[in-house]
Design a protein around this motif. Structure first.
Motif, mmCIF file in Angstrom:
data_model
loop_
_atom_site.group_PDB
_atom_site.id
_atom_site.type_symbol
_atom_site.label_atom_id
_atom_site.label_comp_id
_atom_site.label_asym_id
_atom_site.label_seq_id
_atom_site.Cartn_x
_atom_site.Cartn_y
_atom_site.Cartn_z
ATOM 1 N N PHE A 247 -7.476 17.912 3.992
ATOM 2 C CA PHE A 247 -6.539 16.808 4.178
ATOM 3 C C PHE A 247 -6.406 15.994 2.900
ATOM 4 C CE2 PHE A 247 -8.117 17.548 8.468
ATOM 5 C CZ PHE A 247 -6.958 17.564 9.193
ATOM 6 N N GLN A 248 -5.317 15.313 2.792
ATOM 7 C CA GLN A 248 -5.103 14.317 1.749
ATOM 8 C C GLN A 248 -5.163 12.965 2.465
ATOM 9 O OE1 GLN A 248 -1.258 14.647 -0.089
ATOM 10 N NE2 GLN A 248 -1.727 13.095 -1.642
ATOM 11 N N TYR A 249 -5.858 11.982 1.870
ATOM 12 C CA TYR A 249 -6.068 10.700 2.540
ATOM 13 C C TYR A 249 -5.360 9.564 1.811
ATOM 14 C CZ TYR A 249 -9.547 12.888 5.494
ATOM 15 O OH TYR A 249 -10.171 13.690 6.403
ATOM 16 N N GLN A 250 -4.979 8.562 2.569
ATOM 17 C CA GLN A 250 -4.344 7.349 2.042
ATOM 18 C C GLN A 250 -4.997 6.165 2.745
ATOM 19 O OE1 GLN A 250 -1.616 7.054 -0.284
ATOM 20 N NE2 GLN A 250 -2.254 4.929 -0.226
ATOM 21 N N LEU A 251 -5.370 5.151 1.984
ATOM 22 C CA LEU A 251 -5.993 3.949 2.539
ATOM 23 C C LEU A 251 -5.082 2.756 2.286
ATOM 24 C CD1 LEU A 251 -8.587 2.658 3.790
ATOM 25 C CD2 LEU A 251 -9.310 2.196 1.459
ATOM 26 N N LEU A 252 -4.886 1.935 3.315
ATOM 27 C CA LEU A 252 -4.095 0.705 3.207
ATOM 28 C C LEU A 252 -4.981 -0.411 3.743
ATOM 29 C CD1 LEU A 252 -1.403 -0.652 2.608
ATOM 30 C CD2 LEU A 252 -0.609 0.053 4.843
ATOM 31 N N LYS A 253 -5.341 -1.361 2.876
ATOM 32 C CA LYS A 253 -6.305 -2.407 3.228
ATOM 33 C C LYS A 253 -5.700 -3.788 3.020
ATOM 34 C CE LYS A 253 -9.820 -3.260 0.417
ATOM 35 N NZ LYS A 253 -11.114 -3.211 -0.256
ATOM 36 N N TRP B 123 0.793 4.765 -3.780
ATOM 37 C CA TRP B 123 1.813 5.474 -3.006
ATOM 38 C C TRP B 123 3.172 5.066 -3.553
ATOM 39 C CZ3 TRP B 123 5.265 3.218 0.688
ATOM 40 C CH2 TRP B 123 6.020 4.149 1.393
ATOM 41 N N ARG B 124 3.913 6.032 -4.055
ATOM 42 C CA ARG B 124 5.208 5.791 -4.713
ATOM 43 C C ARG B 124 5.064 4.782 -5.855
ATOM 44 N NH1 ARG B 124 9.492 5.081 0.235
ATOM 45 N NH2 ARG B 124 9.220 7.133 1.159
ATOM 46 N N GLY B 125 3.925 4.774 -6.510
ATOM 47 C CA GLY B 125 3.681 3.866 -7.634
ATOM 48 C C GLY B 125 3.257 2.473 -7.205
ATOM 49 N N VAL B 126 3.124 2.243 -5.904
ATOM 50 C CA VAL B 126 2.752 0.924 -5.393
ATOM 51 C C VAL B 126 1.258 0.916 -5.110
ATOM 52 C CG1 VAL B 126 3.087 -0.753 -3.538
ATOM 53 C CG2 VAL B 126 5.016 0.600 -4.355
ATOM 54 N N THR B 127 0.553 -0.056 -5.676
ATOM 55 C CA THR B 127 -0.878 -0.192 -5.408
ATOM 56 C C THR B 127 -1.203 -1.485 -4.671
ATOM 57 O OG1 THR B 127 -1.224 -1.255 -7.546
ATOM 58 C CG2 THR B 127 -1.563 1.134 -7.436
ATOM 59 N N GLN B 128 -0.252 -2.413 -4.633
ATOM 60 C CA GLN B 128 -0.534 -3.721 -4.046
ATOM 61 C C GLN B 128 0.719 -4.273 -3.375
ATOM 62 O OE1 GLN B 128 -2.458 -6.262 -6.848
ATOM 63 N NE2 GLN B 128 -1.957 -8.122 -5.747
ATOM 64 N N GLU C 7 6.965 4.151 6.835
ATOM 65 C CA GLU C 7 7.423 5.121 5.838
ATOM 66 C C GLU C 7 6.390 6.225 5.628
ATOM 67 O OE1 GLU C 7 8.679 3.129 2.264
ATOM 68 O OE2 GLU C 7 10.152 1.923 3.352
ATOM 69 N N LEU C 8 5.106 5.861 5.668
ATOM 70 C CA LEU C 8 4.059 6.867 5.540
ATOM 71 C C LEU C 8 4.091 7.830 6.725
ATOM 72 C CD1 LEU C 8 1.118 4.685 4.188
ATOM 73 C CD2 LEU C 8 2.116 6.651 3.031
ATOM 74 N N SER C 9 4.305 7.310 7.932
ATOM 75 C CA SER C 9 4.345 8.201 9.098
ATOM 76 C C SER C 9 5.574 9.105 9.062
ATOM 77 C CB SER C 9 4.300 7.396 10.397
ATOM 78 O OG SER C 9 5.486 6.654 10.569
ATOM 79 N N ILE C 10 6.686 8.612 8.520
ATOM 80 C CA ILE C 10 7.885 9.452 8.380
ATOM 81 C C ILE C 10 7.613 10.602 7.416
ATOM 82 C CG2 ILE C 10 10.231 9.474 7.427
ATOM 83 C CD1 ILE C 10 10.558 6.631 8.623
ATOM 84 N N GLU C 11 6.802 10.331 6.387
ATOM 85 C CA GLU C 11 6.466 11.374 5.405
ATOM 86 C C GLU C 11 5.414 12.351 5.915
ATOM 87 O OE1 GLU C 11 5.320 9.719 1.656
ATOM 88 O OE2 GLU C 11 7.283 8.821 1.319
ATOM 89 N N GLY C 12 4.922 12.146 7.138
ATOM 90 C CA GLY C 12 3.962 13.093 7.710
ATOM 91 C C GLY C 12 2.522 12.629 7.694
ATOM 92 N N TRP C 13 2.267 11.380 7.332
ATOM 93 C CA TRP C 13 0.904 10.866 7.338
ATOM 94 C C TRP C 13 0.521 10.530 8.778
ATOM 95 C CZ3 TRP C 13 -2.187 10.726 3.064
ATOM 96 C CH2 TRP C 13 -1.558 10.912 1.830
ATOM 97 N N GLU C 14 -0.722 10.852 9.136
ATOM 98 C CA GLU C 14 -1.242 10.630 10.477
ATOM 99 C C GLU C 14 -2.300 9.524 10.414
ATOM 100 O OE1 GLU C 14 -3.920 13.191 13.645
ATOM 101 O OE2 GLU C 14 -3.619 13.928 11.618
ATOM 102 N N LEU C 15 -2.239 8.577 11.347
ATOM 103 C CA LEU C 15 -3.212 7.484 11.390
ATOM 104 C C LEU C 15 -4.528 8.014 11.949
ATOM 105 C CD1 LEU C 15 -3.680 4.444 10.939
ATOM 106 C CD2 LEU C 15 -2.963 4.084 13.297
ATOM 107 N N VAL C 16 -5.591 7.908 11.160
ATOM 108 C CA VAL C 16 -6.898 8.419 11.551
ATOM 109 C C VAL C 16 -7.767 7.310 12.128
ATOM 110 C CG1 VAL C 16 -9.005 9.527 10.728
ATOM 111 C CG2 VAL C 16 -6.803 10.220 9.814
#
Length: 176
Positions: free
Chosen positions: A60-66, A79-84, A113-122
């Motif tokens: 898997f590839q992971y993405q964290l949003l805090k 994500w798309r050049g956005v870090t903050q 937008e992340l879910s539209i791109e196929g990201w799944e909430l873990v």
């Protein structure tokens, strides 16, 4: 020469007489004390929510949003050049004020937008950590009677909060 001595004697007698006629100072009422805060009031609270079901894949590839204290949100990796993500601000005179709900709106748009791109909430991780406590006592007079003051106390606890969203998506299968 007699008059300065006479004046000083009269002044001394006057101060001694006025010192005897004044009432002694009343004892100051002690302020009531707060009981100690219970230990449970300053304990951190952490919850983890995991949605049911997960895609079957080995990689898997992971993405964290805090989001921290509702003031700023970080994305790791970018994500798309956005870090903050920061809330919108409105200039009010010499200072700027945060637009209420603007950070939450940006956060939800990013999650959508992340879910539209196929990201799944873990998982969703919430942390609430008390940082400091402040207690204060205020005195008010009952019916303007100084002998019966009313004491009111308050306790405020400053808390650090953090919410983390962990997302993943399966890596494309590589053919060998």
């Amino acid at each position: 020469m007699k008059y300065p001595v006479l004046l000083s004697v009269l002044l001394l007698l006057h101060t001694a007489a006025s010192a005897q006629t004044t009432e002694p100072a009343k004892p100051v009422r002690p302020m009531p004390a707060f009981p100690a805060l219970p230990e449970t009031a300053l304990q951190p609270t952490a919850t983890v929510t995991r949605p049911p079901g997960a895609a079957v894949s080995s990689r898997f590839q992971y993405q964290l949003l805090k989001m921290q204290n509702g003031q700023v949100a970080y994305l790791a990796p970018a994500w798309r050049g956005v870090t903050q993500l920061e809330p919108d601000r409105v200039q009010n005179g010499r200072r700027s004020e945060v637009v209420p709900g603007s950070l939450e709106s940006k956060l939800m748009l990013t999650l959508n937008e992340l879910s539209i791109e196929g990201w799944e909430l873990v998982e969703i991780y919430n942390l609430s950590q008390p940082v400091s406590a402040q207690q204060s006592i205020e005195t008010s007079l009952t019916f303007n009677d100084p002998n019966r003051p009313v004491y009111s106390g308050s306790t405020s606890i400053n808390t650090y909060t953090e919410t983390r969203y962990l997302l993943r998506r399966p890596l494309p299968a590589t053919g060998k």
